[in-house]
Scaffold this motif. Structure first.
Motif, mmCIF file in Angstrom:
data_model
loop_
_atom_site.group_PDB
_atom_site.id
_atom_site.type_symbol
_atom_site.label_atom_id
_atom_site.label_comp_id
_atom_site.label_asym_id
_atom_site.label_seq_id
_atom_site.Cartn_x
_atom_site.Cartn_y
_atom_site.Cartn_z
ATOM 1 N N PHE A 118 0.829 -1.063 0.055
ATOM 2 C CA PHE A 118 -0.093 -0.399 -0.252
ATOM 3 C C PHE A 118 0.844 1.208 -0.147
ATOM 4 N N CYS A 119 1.846 1.045 0.809
ATOM 5 C CA CYS A 119 2.998 2.528 0.549
ATOM 6 C C CYS A 119 3.212 2.635 -0.291
ATOM 7 N N GLN A 120 3.590 1.595 -1.160
ATOM 8 C CA GLN A 120 4.711 1.783 -2.272
ATOM 9 C C GLN A 120 3.582 2.015 -3.515
ATOM 10 N N LEU A 121 2.279 1.668 -3.757
ATOM 11 C CA LEU A 121 1.630 2.063 -4.940
ATOM 12 C C LEU A 121 0.867 3.663 -4.083
ATOM 13 N N LEU A 122 0.791 3.560 -3.268
ATOM 14 C CA LEU A 122 0.408 4.929 -2.812
ATOM 15 C C LEU A 122 1.354 6.654 -3.046
ATOM 16 N N LEU A 123 2.250 5.746 -2.449
ATOM 17 C CA LEU A 123 3.637 7.144 -3.456
ATOM 18 C C LEU A 123 3.776 6.434 -4.917
ATOM 19 N N THR A 124 3.480 6.475 -5.297
ATOM 20 C CA THR A 124 3.250 6.094 -6.557
ATOM 21 C C THR A 124 2.656 6.488 -7.625
ATOM 22 N N TRP A 153 0.944 9.172 -5.229
ATOM 23 C CA TRP A 153 1.073 9.942 -5.757
ATOM 24 C C TRP A 153 2.042 11.029 -6.578
ATOM 25 N N CYS A 154 3.456 10.527 -6.674
ATOM 26 C CA CYS A 154 4.052 11.029 -7.986
ATOM 27 C C CYS A 154 3.026 11.112 -8.887
ATOM 28 N N ILE A 155 2.055 10.192 -9.931
ATOM 29 C CA ILE A 155 2.332 10.462 -11.044
ATOM 30 C C ILE A 155 1.153 11.584 -11.145
ATOM 31 N N VAL A 156 0.108 11.383 -10.265
ATOM 32 C CA VAL A 156 -1.101 12.418 -10.221
ATOM 33 C C VAL A 156 -0.938 14.449 -9.619
ATOM 34 N N GLY A 157 0.459 14.344 -8.571
ATOM 35 C CA GLY A 157 1.070 15.674 -8.680
ATOM 36 C C GLY A 157 2.013 15.168 -9.636
ATOM 37 N N PHE A 195 9.858 17.895 -6.365
ATOM 38 C CA PHE A 195 9.130 16.323 -5.776
ATOM 39 C C PHE A 195 9.996 15.780 -5.722
ATOM 40 N N ILE A 196 11.214 16.277 -5.335
ATOM 41 C CA ILE A 196 12.647 15.354 -5.347
ATOM 42 C C ILE A 196 12.403 14.505 -3.993
ATOM 43 N N PRO A 197 11.616 15.383 -2.655
ATOM 44 C CA PRO A 197 11.666 14.686 -0.916
ATOM 45 C C PRO A 197 10.708 13.526 -1.945
ATOM 46 N N LEU A 198 9.384 13.675 -2.234
ATOM 47 C CA LEU A 198 8.680 12.669 -2.513
ATOM 48 C C LEU A 198 9.624 11.199 -3.683
ATOM 49 N N TYR A 199 10.149 11.844 -4.557
ATOM 50 C CA TYR A 199 11.187 10.779 -5.470
ATOM 51 C C TYR A 199 12.180 10.365 -4.797
ATOM 52 N N GLY A 200 12.408 10.607 -3.159
ATOM 53 C CA GLY A 200 13.061 9.601 -2.517
ATOM 54 C C GLY A 200 12.920 8.844 -1.565
ATOM 55 N N LEU A 201 11.565 9.141 -1.248
ATOM 56 C CA LEU A 201 11.046 8.529 -0.574
ATOM 57 C C LEU A 201 9.958 7.521 -1.349
ATOM 58 N N LEU A 202 9.675 7.380 -3.094
ATOM 59 C CA LEU A 202 9.395 7.116 -3.397
ATOM 60 C C LEU A 202 10.433 5.326 -3.705
ATOM 61 N N LEU A 203 11.722 6.226 -4.365
ATOM 62 C CA LEU A 203 12.963 5.068 -4.086
ATOM 63 C C LEU A 203 13.070 4.267 -2.623
ATOM 64 N N LEU A 204 13.627 4.539 -1.955
ATOM 65 C CA LEU A 204 13.588 3.625 -0.451
ATOM 66 C C LEU A 204 12.069 3.050 0.039
ATOM 67 N N SER A 205 11.190 3.593 -0.554
ATOM 68 C CA SER A 205 10.280 2.680 -0.614
ATOM 69 C C SER A 205 10.166 1.044 -0.806
ATOM 70 N N LEU A 206 10.787 1.436 -2.417
ATOM 71 C CA LEU A 206 10.471 0.793 -3.676
ATOM 72 C C LEU A 206 12.262 -0.827 -3.522
ATOM 73 N N THR A 207 12.915 -0.002 -2.676
ATOM 74 C CA THR A 207 14.281 -1.024 -2.435
ATOM 75 C C THR A 207 13.483 -2.194 -1.416
ATOM 76 N N GLU A 208 13.005 -2.147 -0.842
ATOM 77 C CA GLU A 208 12.743 -3.551 -0.529
ATOM 78 C C GLU A 208 11.670 -4.285 -1.240
ATOM 79 N N SER A 209 12.001 -5.802 -1.045
ATOM 80 C CA SER A 209 11.486 -6.215 -2.717
ATOM 81 C C SER A 209 10.250 -6.811 -1.677
ATOM 82 N N SER A 210 9.740 -6.924 -0.551
ATOM 83 C CA SER A 210 8.702 -7.512 -0.146
ATOM 84 C C SER A 210 7.180 -6.689 -0.400
ATOM 85 N N GLY A 211 6.951 -5.787 -0.638
ATOM 86 C CA GLY A 211 5.930 -5.365 -1.289
ATOM 87 C C GLY A 211 5.495 -6.018 -3.169
ATOM 88 N N LEU A 212 4.435 -5.453 -3.019
ATOM 89 C CA LEU A 212 4.379 -5.688 -4.522
ATOM 90 C C LEU A 212 4.788 -4.661 -5.404
#
Length: 275
Positions: free
Chosen positions: A217-223, A225-229, A242-259
């Motif tokens: 959910f966190c990964q999808l929400l950040l993605t 958010w980036c697209i819509v914003g 949006f660079i801080p938001l890119y950073g949060l997205l990058l950190l969230s996607l580094t873990e392979s457990s999410g979708l």
């Protein structure tokens, strides 16, 4: 990085509907991801010296320069219009700078010959500076406020350039699209996130492994958010925010457990990343 390269390529075909500048957004994310990976892989193992900088740059050159040379020669073969427009003297000067991968330092010729090779020019400079950045980040990694200060400093400098250009573009102008120093700030910003994940990411990895649904959910929400914003606030000035938001997205996607993390970790994409 594979997905970003595909996105940038498709954007340059002019086959997409009206959207924010995906070339600009994609390259910014690419520089951040490159910085992230460089710090994550080499922090503490790369000596901070000019010799190491030259060795890193040479290793990268050996990897991509043959293809750069090939595309340069192909572009030169069909560049009669450039010769007519620039004249022989400027044309030859531009050719030498392109061959030396220095064209991104000169806004007048940044898109000559193989226009997208400015990216290699700026990225090579970032890799050249990576040992120095890793040395600074290794010192900052001892304390959380050090890493936070490094990240905030690179972001604020990048934002300040945009704000100054917006306030008075006639007094202060920097080609933020290709300028290597501007791109270095994005590279360094991503590098600081790589160290953050290396030092503090274990808790996030543990949480994602035991809670895959919230992680997805966190990964999808950040993605989203980036697209819509970016769709609503398209434009280079807003993009910088949006660079801080890119950073949060990058950190969230580094873990392979999410979708999305699992999709990005698929063996086909990993195979493509090696290519």
């Amino acid at each position: 990085k594979v997905l970003l390269l595909c996105l940038i390529f498709i954007w340059h075909t002019d086959r997409m509907p009206p959207l924010p500048d995906l070339g600009l957004i994609g390259t910014t994310l690419f520089f951040m991801v490159s910085g992230f990976l460089t710090a994550y892989k080499h922090i503490g193992s790369m000596s901070c010296s000019w010799q190491t900088s030259w060795e890193v740059a040479w290793a990268k050159l050996r990897h991509f320069y043959p293809l750069h040379l090939l595309t340069f020669l192909l572009a030169a073969a069909i560049s009669q219009d450039w010769i007519d427009f620039m004249g022989w003297q400027a044309y030859l000067c531009s050719a030498l700078l392109n061959l030396a991968l220095l064209q991104s330092w000169f806004s007048e010729i940044r898109f000559t010959f193989n226009g997208v090779s400015w990216f290699l020019s700026s990225l090579l400079f970032c890799y050249f500076c990576s040992p120095m950045l890793n040395g600074l980040l290794a010192r900052a990694a001892d304390k959380a406020w050090g890493l936070a200060g490094f990240w905030a400093g690179t972001f604020c400098l990048r934002l300040a350039i945009t704000v100054l250009m917006y306030i008075n573009p006639h007094f202060f102008y920097v080609d933020t699209y290709v300028n290597p120093l501007v791109r270095l700030l994005e590279f360094a910003n991503g590098a600081s996130l790589g160290v953050v994940f290396l030092v503090y990411g274990r808790n996030w990895q543990t949480y994602c492994a035991s809670h895959p649904v919230p992680a997805s959910f966190c990964q999808l929400l950040l993605t989203i958010w980036c697209i819509v914003g970016l769709g609503i606030f398209s434009g280079q000035n807003i993009h910088t925010l949006f660079i801080p938001l890119y950073g949060l997205l990058l950190l969230s996607l580094t873990e392979s457990s999410g979708l999305l993390g699992k999709l990005l970790g698929h063996k086909i994409l990993l195979w493509a990343s090696v290519i």
